[in-house]
Design a protein around this motif. Structure first.
Motif, PDB file in Angstrom:
ATOM      1  N   TRP A   3       7.272  13.325 -14.843  1.00  0.00           N
ATOM      2  CA  TRP A   3       7.164  14.782 -14.788  1.00  0.00           C
ATOM      3  C   TRP A   3       8.378  15.420 -15.444  1.00  0.00           C
ATOM      4  O   TRP A   3       9.512  15.044 -15.168  1.00  0.00           O
ATOM      5  CB  TRP A   3       7.095  15.253 -13.344  1.00  0.00           C
ATOM      6  N   PHE A   4       8.121  16.411 -16.289  1.00  0.00           N
ATOM      7  CA  PHE A   4       9.169  17.215 -16.909  1.00  0.00           C
ATOM      8  C   PHE A   4       8.841  18.671 -16.602  1.00  0.00           C
ATOM      9  O   PHE A   4       7.692  19.086 -16.740  1.00  0.00           O
ATOM     10  CB  PHE A   4       9.192  17.008 -18.424  1.00  0.00           C
ATOM     11  N   CYS A   5       9.835  19.430 -16.181  1.00  0.00           N
ATOM     12  CA  CYS A   5       9.588  20.819 -15.819  1.00  0.00           C
ATOM     13  C   CYS A   5      10.748  21.694 -16.273  1.00  0.00           C
ATOM     14  O   CYS A   5      11.879  21.216 -16.389  1.00  0.00           O
ATOM     15  CB  CYS A   5       9.454  20.932 -14.309  1.00  0.00           C
ATOM     16  N   MET A   6      10.455  22.957 -16.505  1.00  0.00           N
ATOM     17  CA  MET A   6      11.523  23.897 -16.822  1.00  0.00           C
ATOM     18  C   MET A   6      12.084  24.528 -15.558  1.00  0.00           C
ATOM     19  O   MET A   6      13.236  24.897 -15.515  1.00  0.00           O
ATOM     20  CB  MET A   6      11.027  24.974 -17.777  1.00  0.00           C
ATOM     21  N   HIS A   7      11.257  24.675 -14.536  1.00  0.00           N
ATOM     22  CA  HIS A   7      11.695  25.313 -13.296  1.00  0.00           C
ATOM     23  C   HIS A   7      11.159  24.543 -12.097  1.00  0.00           C
ATOM     24  O   HIS A   7      10.034  24.057 -12.132  1.00  0.00           O
ATOM     25  CB  HIS A   7      11.184  26.751 -13.210  1.00  0.00           C
ATOM     26  N   THR A   8      11.955  24.440 -11.053  1.00  0.00           N
ATOM     27  CA  THR A   8      11.506  23.871  -9.784  1.00  0.00           C
ATOM     28  C   THR A   8      12.038  24.763  -8.667  1.00  0.00           C
ATOM     29  O   THR A   8      12.982  25.521  -8.854  1.00  0.00           O
ATOM     30  CB  THR A   8      12.039  22.437  -9.559  1.00  0.00           C
ATOM     31  N   PHE A   9      11.424  24.691  -7.529  1.00  0.00           N
ATOM     32  CA  PHE A   9      11.942  25.393  -6.360  1.00  0.00           C
ATOM     33  C   PHE A   9      11.643  24.551  -5.139  1.00  0.00           C
ATOM     34  O   PHE A   9      10.904  23.588  -5.205  1.00  0.00           O
ATOM     35  CB  PHE A   9      11.330  26.808  -6.239  1.00  0.00           C
ATOM     36  N   GLY A  10      12.231  24.910  -4.024  1.00  0.00           N
ATOM     37  CA  GLY A  10      12.066  24.144  -2.798  1.00  0.00           C
ATOM     38  C   GLY A  10      13.359  23.432  -2.456  1.00  0.00           C
ATOM     39  O   GLY A  10      14.420  23.744  -2.992  1.00  0.00           O
ATOM     40  N   THR A  11      13.269  22.466  -1.569  1.00  0.00           N
ATOM     41  CA  THR A  11      14.453  21.731  -1.153  1.00  0.00           C
ATOM     42  C   THR A  11      14.714  20.585  -2.123  1.00  0.00           C
ATOM     43  O   THR A  11      13.829  20.186  -2.874  1.00  0.00           O
ATOM     44  CB  THR A  11      14.265  21.151   0.265  1.00  0.00           C
ATOM     45  N   SER A  12      15.925  20.070  -2.075  1.00  0.00           N
ATOM     46  CA  SER A  12      16.261  18.951  -2.967  1.00  0.00           C
ATOM     47  C   SER A  12      15.466  17.695  -2.612  1.00  0.00           C
ATOM     48  O   SER A  12      15.205  16.859  -3.463  1.00  0.00           O
ATOM     49  CB  SER A  12      17.762  18.665  -2.914  1.00  0.00           C
ATOM     50  N   LYS A  13      15.053  17.572  -1.336  1.00  0.00           N
ATOM     51  CA  LYS A  13      14.271  16.402  -0.944  1.00  0.00           C
ATOM     52  C   LYS A  13      12.802  16.547  -1.323  1.00  0.00           C
ATOM     53  O   LYS A  13      12.120  15.571  -1.535  1.00  0.00           O
ATOM     54  CB  LYS A  13      14.388  16.173   0.563  1.00  0.00           C
ATOM     55  N   LYS A  14      12.335  17.768  -1.394  1.00  0.00           N
ATOM     56  CA  LYS A  14      10.934  17.988  -1.733  1.00  0.00           C
ATOM     57  C   LYS A  14      10.798  19.213  -2.632  1.00  0.00           C
ATOM     58  O   LYS A  14      10.289  20.251  -2.222  1.00  0.00           O
ATOM     59  CB  LYS A  14      10.111  18.176  -0.472  1.00  0.00           C
ATOM     60  N   PRO A  15      11.265  19.105  -3.871  1.00  0.00           N
ATOM     61  CA  PRO A  15      11.119  20.249  -4.785  1.00  0.00           C
ATOM     62  C   PRO A  15       9.666  20.418  -5.207  1.00  0.00           C
ATOM     63  O   PRO A  15       8.895  19.465  -5.224  1.00  0.00           O
ATOM     64  CB  PRO A  15      12.001  19.874  -5.972  1.00  0.00           C
ATOM     65  N   ALA A  16       9.303  21.625  -5.514  1.00  0.00           N
ATOM     66  CA  ALA A  16       7.946  21.913  -5.984  1.00  0.00           C
ATOM     67  C   ALA A  16       8.004  22.284  -7.459  1.00  0.00           C
ATOM     68  O   ALA A  16       8.936  22.946  -7.903  1.00  0.00           O
ATOM     69  CB  ALA A  16       7.368  23.066  -5.170  1.00  0.00           C
TER      70      ALA A  16
END
Length: 98
Positions: free
Chosen positions: A39-52
């Motif tokens: 997976w490659f993404c420009m943006h993620t959010f959420g916790t470091s253990k479970k980013p979305a």
């Protein structure tokens, strides 16, 4: 209790590192390799253990020829030909043609 660990071959790790480098140049951050998918993404959010994952993402299979590109912004949509070429280069290096 045993845990199953998936280990990529040395050549696949090398090819994936080359793809990560190219995708980074295109503005994507490597997110993870899980269950045969990178997976490659420009943006993620959420916790470091479970980013979305959010917005502009590219997902490729490290086992067979399959990819998914989600381009939300026009800037990313313009990069799709370069993204496709980087992924095709990865598959060619892996010897995956179908």
């Amino acid at each position: 209790m045993s845990t199953e660990v998936k280990v990529l071959s040395t050549s696949t790790r090398t090819n994936l590192e080359a793809l990560k480098h190219h995708m980074k140049k295109l503005g994507f951050k490597y997110f993870e390799e899980k269950d045969g998918w990178a997976w490659f993404c420009m943006h993620t959010f959420g916790t470091s253990k479970k980013p979305a994952l959010f917005g502009d993402c590219v997902c490729i299979s490290t086992r067979f020829f399959n990819l998914s590109i989600q381009a939300v912004r026009l800037e990313v949509a313009k990069k799709v030909p370069e993204i496709n070429q980087a992924i095709l280069d990865f598959y060619e290096a892996e010897g995956i043609t179908e």
